[in-house]
Design a protein around this motif. Structure first.
Motif: not given
Length: 823
Positions: A399-402, A418-428, A444-448
């Motif tokens: 996921i890229s922010v541009i 913070s946004a990803l953490a709020s959705a319990k998405i692990n940053i690899i 993880e792909d399924h969390m895209t």
């Protein structure tokens, strides 16, 4: 000169083909135009499949018939509308081209091999026929047309299936051609010629690149890419319905967006137009009057530093690590040289600061080949233990922010994480481009989809989103629905978007991820067939990637309260007026809070004690500020406040109870109020809030009903009309005695500083803060270190459906925890 490129969906059928001709004619009136066409939608897929299926011995008759049918239907449709259209000649061309196609495929079947040169010839057939059709259509409309053969005019270098155009040489070739100014120029996209004048193609989706190259060769004033969307969006609108159309972006932003997965533009399209500073406009064939998106050399937009969020799926990360990495020169060069020799594209690179490991992302389809070449390159290092075995993590996404303005803005990375953490998405993994105009994270792909939604909501949305699921559609639940319905528009103006996505009672549930129509919810709920299940709600939230789901419990159900821990663990906030969870065992009480903290979800229950009064919130604020409760005294039941107030006015206990029931203050069975257990539960909640680890049985309760009054076997009506009047005289006497002393009777809950809690009937004089409390009011007097001898008193109506619903509504709004766009 203006170059127009139309994609496959823009020429998919006769209707769209005629639209394109209208646009070309309209643009021609302003200046000379050159037109690049893709193959009609689905044609290139059919042609690619024909080659692949033939090589694998699969019957391709249906593919050939489907492809030919698309062209014949296109011809018939245009001929039906456009006078003078030479469909007979074109029909012969189609027949000849498909005869050649079948011969080529027959040869492939015999040889069981397809040379790249033949492959290229086959897959560009769609563009060739599209140009022939458009030429005849424009001629039929009286236009002058010149067709440019890209094999002759565009010199390309590279393989037959993936070539790059030499712009200086191609410019000379095109300018050498003398094309009258009043002619429309037509050129097939996707195609060019090599030094031997052999046909080559420019890679899949290369028609955008063809248009950019032609614009560069002609030094066009504008290049327009016409497609089936209104322009470039802040992210994929199919995944995020709230995606916003971008009015303008820079060449650099467009390059980053296309590289990291934006589907509107081919990555190579930007370079030719950027080189010659040719503005490029993305337009929608189905909405020609829409503004589109302008790609040009623009100044940094400080007000909108982030322009887009894009993603790449089906990625894998390869980690090369080991003690041999540290201090050894040339390791990175060897890694990426071997990957390059294998023809594998590296999308993202990150390296540990200790130089112990290098990680990079590639397409998952290239994993086996990548591992093979790395193991060959580092055979000795792996054998001698200088490197650990090559590690591969599959099923990833980037996921890229541009945005150009990101270079000067602080806190953007923090907002994204913070946004990803709020959705319990692990940053690899994390990577930031040296230009500082992009930040990429590997997840993880399924969390895209969820990752894109929460990031977009954090960085772009003005509105905060609350998705509400209400359990219990009694008086309070109905009042809450009506309040939300009335306030939706007002809240939208306050940048809060609240919608009810689920309703459930004991019999049936109704759900809609996009929001239930609140004008007709009663009828829809009655017609519902599904029962309420936690699993169905979890599936709904995950499937639709809801951002801020909130369970609202308006029941008095113990079974629902027992599911709170599961609700929280599955990503729901909880707002409840149900006291059962907070008065269950101390073990469960603590478990709920532990899970809420771990899952970063809110558990809000202000209506547990004071209905619409903000009791819990104020008490928590006092404690957080270092205050300490010394003593508490409160009237905690709106129904009993009403009843005891009527006793003051001369009503009997039975008359006052019946009146309270008629006003809707009591529980359906008033014995639940008169027993004092409801007050005891509220008192227990307050005591636990200040730190006393008590159970319900630790609360001393003085019931209004005498112990010798057997009420368990009587119906409510029998109790009110026959049994309750038998004790009226007891309260008549108590009231008279109190009045003689200038006092009133009140039913109160008390907490002492030693943790002693009791619910009792007390006579209070005029100096007491609860003396004048009646008519359904609640009043809570907190004597604290800061508030004494005069206590902090919270007072207001403590009963009634609307009051309780308003308190719940206030708690729902407290689930909005962060702000957007406050860079």
């Amino acid at each position: 000169m203006r170059v127009l490129k139309f994609g496959g969906t823009s020429v998919a059928d006769a209707k769209h083909f005629l639209y394109v001709a209208d646009i070309i004619e309209q643009k021609k009136r302003q200046e000379q135009v050159a037109v690049v066409l893709s193959a009609p939608a689905k044609i290139t897929n059919h042609l690619v499949n024909m080659v692949e299926y033939t090589l694998n011995g699969i019957n391709i008759e249906s593919n050939i018939n489907d492809a030919e049918r698309i062209f014949i239907e296109l011809l018939n449709g245009i001929a039906h509308v456009q006078p003078g259209f030479n469909d007979v000649a074109l029909r012969n061309i189609v027949q000849k081209e498909f005869f050649k196609l079948k011969q080529l495929l027959y040869g492939i079947a015999l040889l069981q091999y397809c040379p790249d040169r033949v492959h290229a010839t086959i897959i560009c057939l769609g563009e060739k026929l599209a140009i022939a059709f458009m030429e005849e259509l424009l001629i039929a409309r009286g236009c002058n047309v010149t067709v440019v053969n890209p094999v002759d005019k565009l010199l390309a270098q590279g393989g037959y299936l993936e070539s790059t155009v030499n712009i200086p040489e191609s410019t000379w070739r095109i300018r050498r051609s003398s094309i009258p100014n009043d002619h429309i120029i037509l050129m097939a996209g996707f195609t060019a010629g090599n030094e031997k004048s052999e046909l080559v193609v420019l890679g899949r989706n290369g028609s955008d690149y063809s248009a950019a190259v032609l614009a560069a060769c002609l030094r066009a004033n504008y290049c327009e890419i016409w497609t089936d969307v209104d322009g470039v969006y802040t992210c994929d609108p199919r995944k995020v319905p709230e995606a916003q159309l971008l009015k303008s972006i820079s060449y650099q932003e467009a390059m980053e967006l296309s590289y990291f997965g934006a589907k509107v533009l081919h990555p190579r399209t930007i370079s030719p137009i950027a080189q010659f500073k040719i503005p490029c406009l993305i337009k929608n064939t189905n909405n020609p009057n829409g503004p589109g998106t302008l790609i040009s050399h623009i100044e940094v937009d400080e007000a909108n530093p982030v322009k887009g969020i894009t993603h790449l799926n089906n990625m894998a990360m390869i980690n090369v690590s080991g003690p041999g990495m540290q201090g050894m020169l040339g390791m990175a060069a060897r890694i990426f040289a071997s990957i390059s020799r294998a023809g594998i594209s590296v999308v993202l690179i990150t390296q540990s600061s200790s130089e112990y490991s290098i990680s990079f992302c590639i397409s998952q389809s290239d994993v086996l080949n990548a591992c093979k070449v790395l193991e060959e390159e580092f055979h000795l290092e792996l054998k001698n233990g200088l490197l650990e075995p090559i590690d591969v993590i599959k099923d990833l996404a980037i996921i890229s922010v541009i945005g150009d303005g990101m270079r000067t803005q602080r806190g953007l990375s923090a907002k994204l994480f913070s946004a990803l953490a709020s959705a319990k998405i692990n940053i690899i993994a994390i990577a930031q481009g040296s230009s500082e105009r992009s930040i990429s994270v590997v997840v993880e792909d399924h969390m895209t989809t969820m990752g894109i939604r929460v990031a977009h909501n954090m960085l772009f949305n003005i509105n905060q989103i609350i998705e509400v699921f209400i359990i219990g559609i009694g008086g309070v639940g109905q009042a809450l629905i009506d309040q939300i319905h009335r306030q939706q528009k007002w809240l939208k103006n306050q940048n809060i978007e609240i919608c009810i996505c689920g309703l459930a009672n004991s019999r049936v549930s109704l759900t809609n991820a996009n929001g239930i129509n609140l004008d007709n919810w009663r009828t829809e709920l009655i017609q519902g067939k599904e029962k309420f299940h936690l699993e169905s709600l979890v599936n709904l939230v995950q499937k639709n990637h809801l951002l801020n789901p909130v369970i609202v419990d308006c029941t008095n159900s113990l079974s629902i309260a027992k599911q709170y821990a599961d609700f929280l663990a599955n990503g729901f906030h909880i707002v409840t007026s149900n006291k059962k969870a907070n008065t269950a065992s101390m073990t469960y009480y603590q478990k709920i809070r532990m899970i809420a903290k771990k899952s970063r979800k809110k558990f809000l229950y202000d209506t547990n004690v004071g209905a619409g009064l903000p009791v819990i919130e104020n008490l928590q604020n006092l404690l957080n500020a270092g205050d300490e409760l010394i003593q508490f005294s409160g009237i905690l039941s709106g129904s009993l406040s009403f009843i005891f107030g009527k006793l003051d006015e001369g009503m009997s206990l039975s008359e006052a109870t019946i009146a309270a029931r008629i006003h809707g203050y009591t529980e359906p069975d008033p014995r639940d109020d008169l027993s004092g257990k409801d007050v005891a539960r509220k008192l227990l909640i307050l005591a636990r809030e200040v730190g006393y680890e008590l159970e319900l049985q630790d609360i001393h309760i003085e019931s209004i009903l005498p112990e010798d009054l057997n009420v368990t076997e009587k119906k409510v009506e029998d109790f009110l009309l026959k049994q309750l009047p038998t004790i009226d005289h007891i309260f008549d006497t108590k009231i008279r005695n109190a009045h003689k002393e200038g006092k009133v009777l009140r039913y109160i809950g008390e907490i002492r500083n030693n943790g002693c809690c009791k619910v009792t009937i007390k006579s209070l004089d005029k100096t007491h803060p609860l003396f004048s409390v009646k008519d359904g009011e609640n009043a809570l007097a907190f004597y604290t270190r800061y508030y004494q001898p005069i206590p902090l008193v919270l007072r207001g109506y403590g009963a009634g459906h609307n009051v309780t619903a308003a308190g719940i509504f206030a708690d729902i709004l407290r689930t909005v925890t962060w702000k957007t766009r406050d860079y």
